[in-house]
Design an enzyme around this catalytic site. Structure first.
Site, mmCIF file in Angstrom:
data_model
loop_
_atom_site.group_PDB
_atom_site.id
_atom_site.type_symbol
_atom_site.label_atom_id
_atom_site.label_comp_id
_atom_site.label_asym_id
_atom_site.label_seq_id
_atom_site.Cartn_x
_atom_site.Cartn_y
_atom_site.Cartn_z
ATOM 1 N N ASP A 1 0.838 13.237 -10.768
ATOM 2 C CA ASP A 1 0.962 11.884 -11.524
ATOM 3 C C ASP A 1 1.209 12.070 -13.222
ATOM 4 O OD1 ASP A 1 0.567 9.680 -9.948
ATOM 5 O OD2 ASP A 1 -1.299 10.043 -9.758
ATOM 6 N N THR B 1 -0.988 4.624 -0.607
ATOM 7 C CA THR B 1 -2.008 5.535 0.114
ATOM 8 C C THR B 1 -3.202 4.714 0.328
ATOM 9 O OG1 THR B 1 -2.684 6.159 -2.128
ATOM 10 C CG2 THR B 1 -1.107 7.652 -1.145
ATOM 11 N N SER B 2 -3.259 3.368 -0.065
ATOM 12 C CA SER B 2 -4.486 2.617 0.214
ATOM 13 C C SER B 2 -4.435 1.760 1.426
ATOM 14 C CB SER B 2 -4.609 1.630 -1.069
ATOM 15 O OG SER B 2 -3.671 0.691 -1.051
ATOM 16 N N ALA C 1 0.555 -1.201 0.025
ATOM 17 C CA ALA C 1 0.096 0.076 0.133
ATOM 18 C C ALA C 1 0.984 1.318 0.065
ATOM 19 C CB ALA C 1 -0.933 -0.132 1.151
#
Lengths: 499, 499
Positions: free
Chosen positions: B266, B208-209, B206
């Site tokens: 991004d 940011t999850s 992970a």
């Protein structure tokens, strides 16, 4: 919300308001490096809140999971002591980060958004990486005229200002730099103010050069002078030559330079805004700008110079200032001294017209002072140069300089040089064809300038001068043997070319 | 050259090779923050040289002018101990900083230049600010197809690779993320490998999850497995589900993420290169890419999805890979578990077809596995879905999953959940109209996922489900009372909308 003990970190290398959490504590609040956290300490009247920029330490020995690391300034601002408790909570990023992202995506920013960014820069609420993104956005997309004006106004608003009253003619001059020496300011101010004009000059200290005007002036007089005292000096003697940092004019500027340095980024809009904000903050309304053009300086050709000239003039107009821009020769140092004391001596010699006064320095100063005199109507068109020259040759300008030095707080009229020196001599006869400005600057800096005020170089020969083999080309001054030797490692055939 | 004593700084927050000089020492060598310095320690055979990134401390108490501050890693790499002498000299900036500046000015970079940058990123020879400028350049100017391919190749070159031999069909799938849960990988790998195909899958943890596929798999089996052992596992059981970081595929990627986070940048070319480099490094040649589309995920509309799809396919073609891209529904979480153990249980239930297996997870997995079977010719066109479904319903996929778990190093087939839980109930009757993915992710993370593997959420109701007032919508799991309460502060009407 976490409750942690503050741990003071003595080393400040970047932003002021930094707090360091160990990785596992950051995970508890789902935080990443650069996120903002709200720190609360104290109770009741003593309660203090600081929004800090988060760094995360993955080094198990570093912070400890019962602690939060606080850089010295954060520690002081929170008013904590050892054993206190700091409450750590979430806190949104400053709005300015959203506007920085908008600039990166190519949007134009309005005054409100630009002002949010500049305010946060000044308050140290943006990280180095975030400021770098703002610089990148300005560098790539440029700043249009409106943005440049807005940036100028915002830099002005977020710093101090001088106010000489409505309608008062206030002169200023500025050189966009790149040429070693070039201390014309210290001749132009006394020339103009000796004629009863107002010319308050705030200058910078050296950033990458061996001396800024403020460093040079500081060998003769105090330069770190608060705004109210500067106003009194200006009323008394018409002008001053002070350090801009002392009055906090255009404070945002210095903070942005750190982000621009790593890749030497000089977004033109930022350069313009920086200069114009300083002039505007100082209350100036008649400004002469000197753009040296040459292969060794920022502006390498006339076309770029003309383009920059046009932008300066346009922005000046919109700000209600009279701006004149001249392109000058940036191919060799102006004057003979490089480094604070050596430049000050060069200036004082030139003001007095001693036998070794620098002809080029006197000439350029009279030309520029003449233009200012014509701009503000003191001299008729075509008569400015002669009026300036007269002030210089009669000694009026020198006497005025002494008055200015005394008003600021006199140190000396002839500063001391470093005790060690080494003369570099010509290996062959001929004439000086080329002087490498960058090497000159580096030698003077490594010799100790500007920190050691007496260190630097004296240029015994200038461009075009005839030289005999064995004659001294230049002399390096340094306080200590080690610094002198370090500086001399940079001296070689490339500094002067004799042909 | 300066001779200083090393002083260890235990706190590592940014780059590894950082050295800190006090301002006055930096001035002696004319250095600025971000400049490079050459550190030399030891003699003869023990002589070590490190090129470090300079930070400057203006805090008088911090470093001391007889010392140089070294971050732990720099200290170790130089092999110094207390009382040693470190020689500090000048050192040019890496060439890569020039290429970063070129990218910022809008120039296209060739493979050689991109590779200089990526190599320096991997070796930690670039500062955060410099990497930020590279990200800014890529973000604003974009990366054209050739640059994206070159970046992909460079990321591959600067990391490890798996090699299954020429001509061997190697499958892979990838989801560009943004949807909580969505553990289709852990069904697709056993489905495909149960049919004798090769499907080595390296996944991320992970960022940011609440959980990455690697975090979820780790509750069942070992995932940090070196490349040689992974090759043996793949030969034995056809595939694996391992942590990419354990084999150092695409190492450059993680380092660039830190610079992208502060403004959530991004750059599309970086995203593409990152994904394709991981596939290429893993030896894959038949890749299915899942782009969830929806208002709550990275790609918000079909047009952007189609555009990204085209670029994936083009780049795949140039790299000699067969790439198929599908756009899927990104509006709600896939499956019921959020958080490592909860997702793993959801996967195992779905593989076994228990009564509370997630229908949506099974369905999406069969569709995607079916496409892969058709892409590589295992199934005829139109027959892939049924072939996949058959493997799932017959229990063959579950038995294969157990084999994979055992080959990687079995921990359990049913991981433990956190001991504390709290059920959030519906305040009114109706049907679920909306689930807020971002809040779901935040609640699960604050509850402790992914660090506390048993923490997270179980979604008792999904989009479209009928709900009666007082029925459980979702359940939050946490290891401790404090984390549970922190997580519950984020639960409110906005998580589920009942209409």
């Amino acid at each position: 919300m976490l409750k942690l003990k503050p741990k003071r970190i003595e080393i400040t290398t970047g932003n002021k308001w930094i707090a360091v959490l160990q990785q596992n504590n950051a995970d508890k609040l789902d935080l990443h490096p650069g996120d903002r956290i709200e720190l609360t300490a104290g109770k009741g009247k003593n309660k203090k809140i600081v929004n800090a920029i988060l760094e995360i330490s993955d080094d198990g020995n570093g912070i400890g999971d019962k602690n939060i690391g606080l850089f010295s300034e954060t520690w002081n601002r929170l008013g904590v002591k050892k054993g206190d408790i700091v409450n750590v909570g979430l806190c949104p990023k400053p709005l300015s980060t959203i506007y920085i992202r908008e600039k990166l995506t190519g949007q134009h920013l309005d005054y409100k958004k630009i002002d949010f960014i500049i305010r946060d820069v000044v308050q140290e609420d943006l990280s180095d990486v975030e400021i770098a993104y703002f610089v990148a956005g300005c560098f790539i997309h440029g700043l249009n005229d409106q943005e440049t004006i807005d940036l100028t106004r915002s830099i002005v608003r977020n710093g101090s200002r001088l106010n000489f009253g409505k309608g008062k003619i206030v002169l200023d001059k500025h050189c966009i730099g790149g040429v070693p020496g070039n201390r014309t300011t210290m001749l132009i101010i006394p020339i103009c103010t000796s004629l009863g004009l107002t010319m308050p000059k705030t200058s910078s200290r050296a950033i990458t050069s061996p001396s800024g005007t403020a460093d040079t002036m500081e060998t003769l007089a105090e330069v770190a002078i608060p705004a109210d005292k500067l106003m009194k000096i200006a009323k008394k003697v018409g002008g001053f030559i002070a350090w801009g940092g002392g009055v906090d004019l255009a404070a945002a500027d210095d903070k942005m330079i750190k982000a621009r340095h790593p890749l030497s980024l000089d977004p033109e809009g930022m350069l313009l805004a920086s200069i114009m904000a300083k002039k505007f903050s100082a209350g100036s309304n008649h400004v002469l700008i000197d753009i040296p053009v040459g292969e060794q300086v920022k502006i390498s050709n006339k076309k770029d110079g003309d383009c920059l000239k046009k932008r300066f003039e346009q922005i000046g107009k919109k700000l209600g200032m009279k701006v004149k821009v001249i392109l000058t020769d940036g191919e060799e140092p102006i004057g003979k001294g490089i480094g604070p004391a050596l430049e000050a001596i060069d200036v004082m010699n030139s003001l007095q017209g001693t036998p070794d006064a620098s002809r080029d320095l006197r000439e350029k100063a009279c030309e520029m002072a003449g233009m200012l005199l014509e701009m503000c109507g003191k001299a008729k068109v075509g008569k400015g140069y002669n009026m300036a020259k007269e002030q210089l040759e009669s000694g009026a300008a020198y006497r005025q300089m002494v008055k200015i030095i005394e008003a600021q707080g006199k140190k000396t009229l002839y500063p001391k040089l470093s005790k060690l020196k080494h003369a570099v001599k010509a290996l062959k006869s001929g004439s000086v064809k080329y002087i490498n400005n960058a090497l000159i600057a580096r030698i003077a800096r490594v010799a100790g300038a500007p920190k050691n005020a007496g260190a630097g170089m004296w240029l015994d020969k200038k461009l075009g001068d005839k030289v005999k083999k064995g004659e001294v080309l230049y002399t390096v001054y340094a306080d200590g043997q080690e610094a002198l030797e370090r500086a001399l490692t940079f001296t070689n055939d490339g500094v002067y070319k004799i042909g």
